[in-house]
Write an enzyme that holds these catalytic residues in place. Structure first.
Site, short mmCIF file in Angstrom:
data_model
loop_
_atom_site.label_atom_id
_atom_site.label_comp_id
_atom_site.label_asym_id
_atom_site.label_seq_id
_atom_site.Cartn_x
_atom_site.Cartn_y
_atom_site.Cartn_z
N LEU A 128 9.94 -7.93 12.92
CA LEU A 128 10.19 -7.61 14.32
C LEU A 128 10.13 -6.10 14.45
O LEU A 128 10.53 -5.38 13.53
CB LEU A 128 11.58 -8.12 14.75
CG LEU A 128 11.83 -9.62 14.73
CD1 LEU A 128 13.28 -9.91 15.09
CD2 LEU A 128 10.90 -10.36 15.66
N ASP A 129 9.66 -5.62 15.58
CA ASP A 129 9.66 -4.17 15.81
C ASP A 129 11.08 -3.63 15.75
O ASP A 129 12.06 -4.36 16.00
CB ASP A 129 9.06 -3.84 17.18
CG ASP A 129 7.60 -4.23 17.28
OD1 ASP A 129 6.93 -4.32 16.23
OD2 ASP A 129 7.12 -4.46 18.41
N LYS A 130 11.19 -2.35 15.47
CA LYS A 130 12.50 -1.71 15.35
C LYS A 130 13.41 -2.03 16.55
O LYS A 130 14.58 -2.38 16.38
CB LYS A 130 12.33 -0.19 15.23
CG LYS A 130 13.64 0.60 15.24
CD LYS A 130 13.38 2.08 15.19
CE LYS A 130 14.69 2.87 15.27
NZ LYS A 130 14.46 4.33 15.26
N THR A 132 13.13 -4.43 18.80
CA THR A 132 13.18 -5.83 19.19
C THR A 132 14.31 -6.49 18.42
O THR A 132 14.43 -6.31 17.20
CB THR A 132 11.86 -6.55 18.90
OG1 THR A 132 10.81 -5.94 19.66
CG2 THR A 132 11.94 -8.02 19.24
N ARG A 227 4.04 -7.33 23.33
CA ARG A 227 4.06 -6.10 24.12
C ARG A 227 2.66 -5.77 24.64
O ARG A 227 2.47 -5.41 25.81
CB ARG A 227 4.61 -4.96 23.27
CG ARG A 227 6.05 -5.20 22.80
CD ARG A 227 6.45 -4.26 21.67
NE ARG A 227 6.44 -2.87 22.11
CZ ARG A 227 6.62 -1.86 21.26
NH1 ARG A 227 6.75 -2.07 19.96
NH2 ARG A 227 6.62 -0.62 21.71
#
Length: 303
Positions: A128-130, A132, A227
């Site tokens: 997961l993105d930082k 998110t 995104r």
């Protein structure tokens, strides 16, 4: 320093003498005081005259060092001998990388389960993105890792996200558009013909005036997929500084609420998979984190 290097800058001379190291690595060592000329600290642009005594004290780059175990709290949703399901908070980087060599989920996993040091990427099979939040699964054995990777490749892992986007989304739909590195802005991803196949399903979870809460389901798991896909249909995520283009239209009552939210409003809310050992179908859910829940409450109150 050999006389034939006279007139060169120090970093240029060192690049010739130490071809196994990149110019940027040598410049970093110089900046860190790891290179001396005749016993004194040097600068990269310092000119060489020939005959100097140059001392180089190499530093190992963080990417070449073993990852350290760190006592970082984990919100563990499920754990057995094969897998670990984590509810990741926003702000936590999943894997060490440029600018984030420690303090990551990987470092926390090595502290929680030291045996993960023997598993590639400490068992992390998706990210997961930082900024998110939400659910991700970690393999605790090589057998489990292989099984989970195969499920991801077969697109049988269920991953459902809640995403707050700008604009009034009229109906659900599918974005089927390849995602790859942006052609000119290399830190961003984009919808590009040369990218990898990417499919995102979305439906309306809760409509508002000026923004919409969507439920998104991934078929694929490309970097920044949700995104990029939502921005490509002109409904960028609230708080997404990377993919927001200019000011978004929204009612005045909402404008400050939405524009001041400090991260992309994206949460991995549900995760489903086949247990790699038992074959059981398993599914977990994670409630919205406090910041997104409070934002939605404020939006409802402003209506």
């Amino acid at each position: 320093m050999p006389d034939e290097h006279a007139g060169l800058r120090l970093d240029q001379a060192l690049a010739k003498l130490l071809p196994d190291y990149s110019r940027s690595r040598l410049q970093d060592w110089i900046a860190r005081g790891q290179v001396q000329i005749d016993g004194a600290d040097a600068t990269a642009r310092q000119k060489i005259h020939g005959g100097e005594c140059v001392t180089v004290m190499p530093l190992t780059h963080p990417s070449e060092q073993p990852h350290l175990a760190e006592a970082i709290a984990l919100d563990i949703v499920f754990e057995d001998d094969a897998i670990l399901v984590i509810n990741k908070p926003a702000g936590l980087v999943v894997h060490p990388g440029s600018g984030n060599w420690d303090g990551t989920l990987l470092n926390a996993l090595l502290h929680h389960a030291p045996q993960l040091a023997d598993i590639p990427r400490a068992g992390i099979v998706h990210r997961l993105d930082k900024d998110t939040s939400g659910l991700l699964v970690v393999a605790k054995t090589l057998v489990a890792q292989t099984a989970l990777v195969r499920q991801l490749q077969a697109r049988t892992v269920k991953r459902e996200y809640l995403a707050l986007v700008y604009g009034d989304v009229a109906r659900g739909g599918i974005v089927d558009a390849a995602v790859g590195r942006h052609p000119t802005q290399r830190t961003k991803m984009a919808v590009v013909q040369t990218g990898k196949p990417a499919v995102t399903h979305y439906e309306i979870a809760e409509p508002f005036s000026g923004c919409t809460l969507l439920r998104c389901r991934l078929e694929t798991g490309r970097t920044h997929q949700i995104r990029v896909h939502l921005a490509s249909i002109h409904h960028p995520l609230v708080g997404d500084s990377t993919y927001l283009k200019g000011a978004q239209k929204c009612p005045a009552a909402l404008r400050e609420l939405l524009t001041t939210f400090p991260r992309q409003a994206l949460h991995a809310a549900r995760l489903g998979l086949t247990h790699p050992v038992t074959g059981e179908q398993m599914e977990w859910s994670a409630a919205l984190p406090k910041d997104m829940a409070q934002l939605l409450e404020a939006i409802r109150a402003s209506a």
